[in-house]
Scaffold this motif. Structure first.
Motif, PDB file in Angstrom:
ATOM      1  N   GLY A   2       1.259  14.560  -8.767  1.00 39.28           N
ATOM      2  CA  GLY A   2      -0.160  14.279  -8.932  1.00 39.28           C
ATOM      3  C   GLY A   2      -0.487  13.453 -10.152  1.00 39.28           C
ATOM      4  N   SER A   3       0.492  13.255 -11.017  1.00 38.26           N
ATOM      5  CA  SER A   3       0.237  12.499 -12.256  1.00 38.26           C
ATOM      6  C   SER A   3       0.204  10.990 -12.021  1.00 38.26           C
ATOM      7  N   LYS A   4       0.801  10.536 -10.914  1.00 39.23           N
ATOM      8  CA  LYS A   4       0.916   9.115 -10.583  1.00 39.23           C
ATOM      9  C   LYS A   4       1.737   8.340 -11.620  1.00 39.23           C
ATOM     10  N   ASP A   5       2.564   9.062 -12.331  1.00 35.99           N
ATOM     11  CA  ASP A   5       3.397   8.459 -13.380  1.00 35.99           C
ATOM     12  C   ASP A   5       4.796   9.085 -13.319  1.00 35.99           C
ATOM     13  N   PRO A   6       5.827   8.295 -13.189  1.00 36.27           N
ATOM     14  CA  PRO A   6       5.917   6.834 -13.347  1.00 36.27           C
ATOM     15  C   PRO A   6       5.745   6.042 -12.041  1.00 36.27           C
ATOM     16  N   VAL A   7       5.447   6.712 -10.919  1.00 29.57           N
ATOM     17  CA  VAL A   7       5.313   5.994  -9.650  1.00 29.57           C
ATOM     18  C   VAL A   7       3.916   6.221  -9.087  1.00 29.57           C
ATOM     19  N   HIS A   8       3.159   5.145  -8.956  1.00 31.43           N
ATOM     20  CA  HIS A   8       1.787   5.224  -8.453  1.00 31.43           C
ATOM     21  C   HIS A   8       1.790   4.951  -6.940  1.00 31.43           C
ATOM     22  N   PRO A   9       1.028   5.736  -6.162  1.00 28.38           N
ATOM     23  CA  PRO A   9       1.048   5.548  -4.706  1.00 28.38           C
ATOM     24  C   PRO A   9       0.549   4.187  -4.247  1.00 28.38           C
ATOM     25  N   ASN A  10      -0.469   3.658  -4.943  1.00 33.75           N
ATOM     26  CA  ASN A  10      -1.019   2.360  -4.546  1.00 33.75           C
ATOM     27  C   ASN A  10      -0.320   1.194  -5.241  1.00 33.75           C
ATOM     28  N   ASP A  11      -0.219   1.305  -6.552  1.00 31.62           N
ATOM     29  CA  ASP A  11       0.300   0.180  -7.335  1.00 31.62           C
ATOM     30  C   ASP A  11       1.776  -0.086  -7.083  1.00 31.62           C
ATOM     31  N   HIS A  12       2.530   0.958  -6.761  1.00 32.27           N
ATOM     32  CA  HIS A  12       3.978   0.810  -6.606  1.00 32.27           C
ATOM     33  C   HIS A  12       4.437   0.960  -5.153  1.00 32.27           C
ATOM     34  N   VAL A  13       4.166   2.118  -4.544  1.00 34.42           N
ATOM     35  CA  VAL A  13       4.646   2.356  -3.177  1.00 34.42           C
ATOM     36  C   VAL A  13       3.966   1.402  -2.192  1.00 34.42           C
ATOM     37  N   ASN A  14       2.689   1.115  -2.433  1.00 37.43           N
ATOM     38  CA  ASN A  14       1.915   0.249  -1.531  1.00 37.43           C
ATOM     39  C   ASN A  14       1.826  -1.187  -2.057  1.00 37.43           C
ATOM     40  N   ARG A  15       2.704  -1.544  -2.954  1.00 45.03           N
ATOM     41  CA  ARG A  15       2.669  -2.863  -3.590  1.00 45.03           C
ATOM     42  C   ARG A  15       2.746  -3.990  -2.556  1.00 45.03           C
ATOM     43  N   GLY A  16       1.799  -4.942  -2.636  1.00 42.05           N
ATOM     44  CA  GLY A  16       1.812  -6.086  -1.730  1.00 42.05           C
ATOM     45  C   GLY A  16       1.469  -5.729  -0.298  1.00 42.05           C
ATOM     46  N   GLN A  17       0.833  -4.590  -0.101  1.00 43.12           N
ATOM     47  CA  GLN A  17       0.564  -4.108   1.258  1.00 43.12           C
ATOM     48  C   GLN A  17      -0.881  -3.657   1.403  1.00 43.12           C
ATOM     49  N   SER A  18      -1.305  -3.600   2.650  1.00 39.36           N
ATOM     50  CA  SER A  18      -2.570  -2.989   3.051  1.00 39.36           C
ATOM     51  C   SER A  18      -2.249  -2.107   4.250  1.00 39.36           C
ATOM     52  N   SER A  19      -3.061  -1.078   4.458  1.00 40.37           N
ATOM     53  CA  SER A  19      -2.869  -0.282   5.683  1.00 40.37           C
ATOM     54  C   SER A  19      -2.956  -1.172   6.916  1.00 40.37           C
ATOM     55  N   ASN A  20      -3.734  -2.258   6.801  1.00 44.10           N
ATOM     56  CA  ASN A  20      -3.962  -3.135   7.953  1.00 44.10           C
ATOM     57  C   ASN A  20      -2.713  -3.886   8.397  1.00 44.10           C
ATOM     58  N   ASP A  21      -1.756  -4.075   7.476  1.00 43.26           N
ATOM     59  CA  ASP A  21      -0.498  -4.696   7.908  1.00 43.26           C
ATOM     60  C   ASP A  21       0.657  -3.707   7.939  1.00 43.26           C
ATOM     61  N   THR A  22       0.599  -2.646   7.117  1.00 44.40           N
ATOM     62  CA  THR A  22       1.706  -1.688   7.123  1.00 44.40           C
ATOM     63  C   THR A  22       1.696  -0.824   8.379  1.00 44.40           C
ATOM     64  N   PHE A  23       0.511  -0.367   8.802  1.00 44.18           N
ATOM     65  CA  PHE A  23       0.493   0.531   9.958  1.00 44.18           C
ATOM     66  C   PHE A  23       0.954  -0.172  11.235  1.00 44.18           C
TER      67      PHE A  23
END
Length: 464
Positions: free
Chosen positions: A124-145
Motif C-alpha cells: 500500500g505504500s506504492k514504494d518502491p513500485v508504483h501501480p500506475n507510474d511503474h507497472v502501468n508505464r506507457g499504458q492505458s487500460s484502453n490498450d492493455t485490456f
C-alpha cells in the motif's frame, strides 16, 4: 477482518490486509456486485494480464523507461501472476467498466504490492513500485485490456481448443476408415434415400469439423495483432515510440506464440473485429459439432423403436422411473454446449458493433464470452470423444435390415427402365408391403438377372 488503508485519487479506503489488490480494485468490488463470473474462470485473462505486465516491464526497462531494479521487481511479481500463485487476488467480475479499467488496475495493484513485499517494503505504500507510474508505464487500460483479451484468446485456442477438437476429429476419422465398407440407408428430408456407407456418413462430420477448425485458425492469425502502444485513444501518448513493438516481441517470447503490434491502433481500441471473427468461427465449429451429435443420437435411437443403426456406450442410468433406460447423454451435452456458444456469439457480435469514436466499452463481456466458448467446446469434444465417439459401433443386423427394406435403391433402375416405370415399381412395393425386388420382377419390366446386376447397394455409394 484486519484491514489496511489504501489511497487513490478519490481518497482512502479499507482493503483486507492479506490481499495484494489496492484501492481501485476494492471500490470495484463494492460498486459491481453483478454475478460472480470472474476472470479467474479458466485463468485465461489473469494469465494474460500477467504476461502483458511482465512484457511491458521488460520492454520499458530495455527502452530506458524503468530503472532495472524496478523493472526486475515487476517481472518477478508478474511471474507469480502467470504461474497462478496470486489468483485469489483477482476477485473482479465480468460486468464492470466496459474498458476493463478495474481489471487492469487490479493487475497493476497486485503486482505493485507483491513487488513492494519482495523488496521488503510495506503493501500500500506504492514504494518502491508504483501501480500506475511503474507497472502501468506507457499504458492505458484502453490498450492493455484488449491486448490481454487477444493474448488470452490466442493462448486458449492453441493450448486448449485445437488439441481437444483434433482428438475427437481423429477418432471420427478412424471410425470413417474402419466402417468404409458398411453400406447403409442414406436419408434426406428425414426420409429414406439412396445408399451410402457408414464411413461416408462419419467422414462428413470430419469434413465439417476440418472446415470449421480452419476458419478458427484463420481468425486466430488476425487476433495476433495487439493494441499495445496505443495508450488512451490510439495515439500512443505517454509511451515510448518503440514500446508497442518491443512489448509485442516480449509477449511472443513469453508465450511462444507470434504476436505483433497492430498497424492501426485506433481501430484496435475502438473495434474488436478480430474477436467477433473468432466468435463467429467458434459458432460455425459448434454448429458442425451439433450436426454430428444430433446425427449420432438419431442413428442410435431406440433401442427397439428407433433407427438403431449405431450402438453407443451406455454411461449411466437414463431415467428415475423407467428401469433400464439409457440416454444419449454425451450428445445432449454437446448440443447444449452448442446453444451456449450460439448465445455467446450473439453477445459478441452485438457488442462488437458498439464502438463509439475511439473506444469500444464492451470489452470484458466480449472476452468472457469468447473464452467461455473456447473452454466449453474444448471440454465437450474431449468428453464426447472419451465417453461416446470411441465406443461407436454399427449394429450390422439393423443396418442390413433397413437397407433391405429401402425402396430408394430403385434409383439404380432409372437409367435402364426410366424414372416413371421405376417410380411405379417403388410405389407398388410400398403399397403391397413387398420388397423392391419382388415388385420389380412382378412388373415385368426387369428380369431377375438384370435386377441383381443393376441394383447393387455398394455400387450405388459411388459414381461408377
Amino acid at each position: 477482518m484486519e484491514t489496511r488503508i489504501e489511497r487513490d485519487s478519490m481518497g482512502t479506503i479499507d482493503v483486507p490486509a492479506d490481499r495484494y489488490w489496492g484501492a481501485q480494485t476494492q471500490r470495484s468490488l463494492g460498486n459491481f456486485d453483478i454475478g460472480r463470473d470472474t476472470f479467474v474462470w479458466g485463468r485465461a485473462m489473469v494469465h494474460a494480464l500477467g504476461v502483458l505486465k511482465k512484457s511491458a516491464a521488460a520492454a520499458n526497462t530495455a527502452l530506458g523507461e524503468l530503472p532495472s531494479e524496478v523493472g526486475n521487481l515487476v517481472v518477478q511479481a508478474a511471474d507469480e501472476v502467470i504461474a497462478g500463485k496470486l489468483d485469489d487476488h483477482f476477485p473482479l467480475v465480468v460486468f464492470q467498466t466496459g474498458s476493463g479499467t478495474q481489471s487492469n488496475m487490479n493487475s497493476n495493484e497486485v503486482i505493485s504490492n507483491r513487488a513492494i513485499e519482495l523488496a521488503g517494503g510495506e503493501k500500500g505504500s506504492k514504494d518502491p513500485v508504483h501501480p500506475n507510474d511503474h507497472v502501468n508505464r506507457g499504458q492505458s487500460s484502453n490498450d492493455t485490456f484488449p491486448t490481454a483479451m487477444h493474448i488470452a484468446v490466442v493462448c486458449e485456442l492453441n493450448e486448449r481448443l485445437y488439441g481437444s477438437v483434433k482428438q475427437l476429429r481423429d477418432t471420427l476419422a478412424k471410425k470413417s476408415e474402419e466402417y468404409a465398407d458398411v453400406v447403409k440407408v442414406g436419408r434426406t428430408h428425414l426420409q429414406d434415400a439412396t445408399p451410402i456407407t457408414l464411413g461416408q456418413e462419419i467422414g462428413e462430420w470430419v469434413a465439417q469439423i476440418d472446415f470449421a477448425l480452419e476458419r478458427v485458425r484463420e481468425a486466430d492469425t488476425a487476433t495476433r495483432d495487439l493494441a499495445i502502444g496505443g495508450t488512451a485513444v490510439g495515439t500512443g501518448l505517454n509511451a515510448h515510440p518503440e514500446f508497442g513493438k518491443t512489448c509485442a516481441a516480449e509477449i511472443s517470447k513469453e508465450t511462444g506464440l507470434e504476436f505483433r503490434q497492430a498497424e492501426n491502433l485506433f481501430a484496435s481500441l475502438s473495434a474488436h473485429d478480430a474477436l467477433v471473427t473468432v466468435s463467429a468461427a467458434l459458432r460455425t465449429l459448434a454448429g458442425a459439432l451439433m450436426k454430428m451429435a444430433n446425427d449420432v443420437r438419431w442413428l442410435a435411437s431406440g433401442p427397439r423403436n428407433g433407427i438403431g443403426e449405431l450402438l453407443i456406450p451406455a454411461n449411466e442410468p437414463g431415467s428415475s422411473i423407467m428401469p433400464g433406460k439409457v440416454n444419449p447423454t454425451q450428445c445432449e451435452a454437446m448440443t447444449m454446449v452448442a446453444t451456449r456458444v450460439f448465445g455467446n456469439d450473439a453477445t459478441v457480435g452485438f457488442a462488437g458493433t458498439q464502438g463509439n469514436f475511439q473506444l469500444n466499452v464492451y470489452k470484458p463481456v466480449m472476452a468472457h464470452a469468447v473464452l467461455e466458448s473456447i473452454r466449453l467446446i474444448a471440454d465437450a469434444c474431449v468428453s464426447f470423444d472419451e465417453h461416446c465417439a470411441q465406443g461407436i459401433e454399427p449394429d450390422h443386423e439393423v443396418i442390413a435390415h433397413n437397407l433391405d427394406r429401402n425402396l430408394m435403391v430403385v434409383t439404380a433402375l432409372n437409367r435402364h427402365i426410366g424414372y416413371d416405370k421405376a417410380a411405379t415399381i417403388a410405389k407398388k412395393a410400398h403399397a403391397e408391403g413387398t420388397t423392391l425386388r419382388e415388385a420389380a420382377l412382378a412388373s415385368g419390366e426387369v428380369s431377375e438377372a438384370d435386377f441383381d446386376k443393376w441394383v447393387v447397394p455398394m455400387d450405388m455409394t459411388h459414381n461408377n
